[in-house]
Design an enzyme around this catalytic site. Structure first.
Site, short mmCIF file in Angstrom:
data_model
loop_
_atom_site.label_atom_id
_atom_site.label_comp_id
_atom_site.label_asym_id
_atom_site.label_seq_id
_atom_site.Cartn_x
_atom_site.Cartn_y
_atom_site.Cartn_z
N SER A 133 0.92 -1.12 -0.06
CA SER A 133 -0.08 0.19 0.01
C SER A 133 0.84 1.12 -0.16
CB SER A 133 -0.97 0.00 1.15
OG SER A 133 -1.73 0.96 1.20
N TYR A 147 -4.79 8.09 -6.36
CA TYR A 147 -3.87 7.22 -5.93
C TYR A 147 -3.90 6.74 -4.35
CZ TYR A 147 0.92 5.29 -4.34
OH TYR A 147 1.60 4.54 -3.81
N LYS A 151 -5.11 2.88 -2.72
CA LYS A 151 -4.24 2.24 -1.70
C LYS A 151 -5.23 2.02 -0.55
CE LYS A 151 -0.71 1.79 -3.90
NZ LYS A 151 0.01 0.21 -4.36
#
Length: 276
Positions: A133, A147, A151
Site C-alpha cells: 500500500s 492514488y 491504496k
C-alpha cells in the site's frame, strides 16, 4: 525454502525484494511487464529464479504466470502485490480513463492476483499475501486523491481478506511504505494532462515539474526488503506494517488528529441511536 511470486520487479522495492529473496535462498517468480527488465536479477539463480512477463491488468497473463510458477516450484508460498504506479492530479483535474487505468493496476490487479493464487494456498493450508500500500492511504495529500483511494481500497480489502484466510492458515499483511529512493516519484509517476490554476497552492505544488522529492527520499529499498523478509518469517505477522521513519511519524500524527476529532464530535456522533 519458500516460493515467492513478486509483481512489479523491474525497479524499486520489487527489484530490491526479488534480489533479497533469491540471495536468502528462496525460490522466486520474478515478474515485470517487460521480462527483459528482470533477466539480470534472475541470471545467477537458474534453479531458484523464474523470470516471467506479467501485466497485472491482463488476466490471461496472470493465469499463465501462476501456472508457470506452480509447475516449476510446486507451490506458491508468498504472493507480493507490488506492481503499481503513482498518479497526481486534483480530483477535479483527473481524466476518467487515467482513473480507471490506475484502479485496474493498483487495486484490481492485486485482486486478480489474489484470486489466482489463493486456491493453491488453501489447498496447502498455508501462505502469505503481502499487499504493498502506501502511507498516502493514511495522510491523503492534496494531488494524490485517486492514488490514495487505490491504496485505501487495497487496505480495506486486505483487512477483510485477512479475517477470511487466517483460520485457513494464510496470513495477509498490508504494507505502508513512506518515501523510498526508487523510481516511484520519477519515471513511474504520472499526472493529469490538465492543471487548474485554482489548485496551484495545493495539488499544484506536487506536480512533477515542481516536485523536489525524487532522489531525496529517506528510505532505503534494500532495508525495506529485509524488513519484509522479517515479516514473512515472523510467527505473528501484523495486519499492517508501516515502513520508514517518515511514514511512522505521519501515521502517528494522523491517528492523534483523528482521535482528537472523534472525541470532539462524540456527543453528536452518539446522539443518533433509537431511544425508548
Amino acid at each position: 525454502m519458500a516460493t515467492w511470486l513478486i509483481t512489479g520487479c523491474s525497479t524499486g522495492l520489487g527489484r530490491a525484494l526479488a534480489e533479497a529473496v533469491l540471495a536468502s535462498g528462496h525460490n522466486a517468480a520474478v515478474t515485470a511487464r517487460n521480462v527483459d527488465a528482470v533477466q539480470d536479477i534472475t541470471a545467477g539463480f537458474p534453479d531458484s529464479a523464474l523470470p516471467l512477463a506479467l501485466d497485472v491488468t491482463d488476466k490471461a497473463q496472470i493465469a499463465a504466470a501462476v501456472k508457470a510458477a506452480e509447475e516449476k516450484f510446486g507451490r506458491i508460498d508468498v504472493l507480493v502485490n507490488n506492481a503499481g504506479y503513482g498518479y497526481r492530479a486534483a480530483v477535479e483535474e483527473a481524466d476518467d480513463a487515467d482513473i480507471r487505468r490506475l484502479f485496474d493496476t493498483n487495486f484490481f490487479g492485486a485482486v486478480d492476483m489474489i484470486k489466482a493464487v489463493v486456491p493453491g494456498m488453501r489447498a496447502n493450508k498455508s501462505g502469505t499475501i503481502l499487499n504493498i500500500s502506501s502511507i498516502g492511504a493514511r495522510i491523503t495529500p492534496p494531488g494524490s486523491g485517486y492514488y490514495s483511494a487505490t491504496k485505501a481500497a487495497l487496505e480495506g480489502m486486505s483487512g477483510s481478506l485477512r479475517n477470511e484466510l487466517k483460520p485457513l492458515g494464510i496470513n495477509v499483511t498490508a504494507i505502508e511504505p513512506g518515501g523510498f529512493r526508487t523510481d516511484f516519484a520519477g519515471r513511474s509517476l504520472t499526472q493529469s494532462a490538465t492543471a487548474i490554476g485554482d489548485y496551484a497552492d495545493t495539488a499544484g505544488k506536487r506536480r512533477k515539474e515542481v516536485d523536489t522529492a525524487h532522489g531525496n527520499q529517506p528510505g532505503d529499498p534494500d532495508k525495506a526488503a529485509k524488513a519484509i523478509l522479517a515479516v514473512v518469517d515472523s510467527p505473528n505477522p501484523p495486519g499492517l506494517l508501516v515502513l520508514g521513519t517518515d511514514a511512522f511519524g505521519a501515521f502517528g500524527m494522523v491517528a492523534d488528529a483523528q482521535r482528537a476529532e472523534l472525541d470532539q464530535w462524540q456527543e453528536l456522533s452518539t446522539s443518533t441511536d433509537i431511544t425508548d
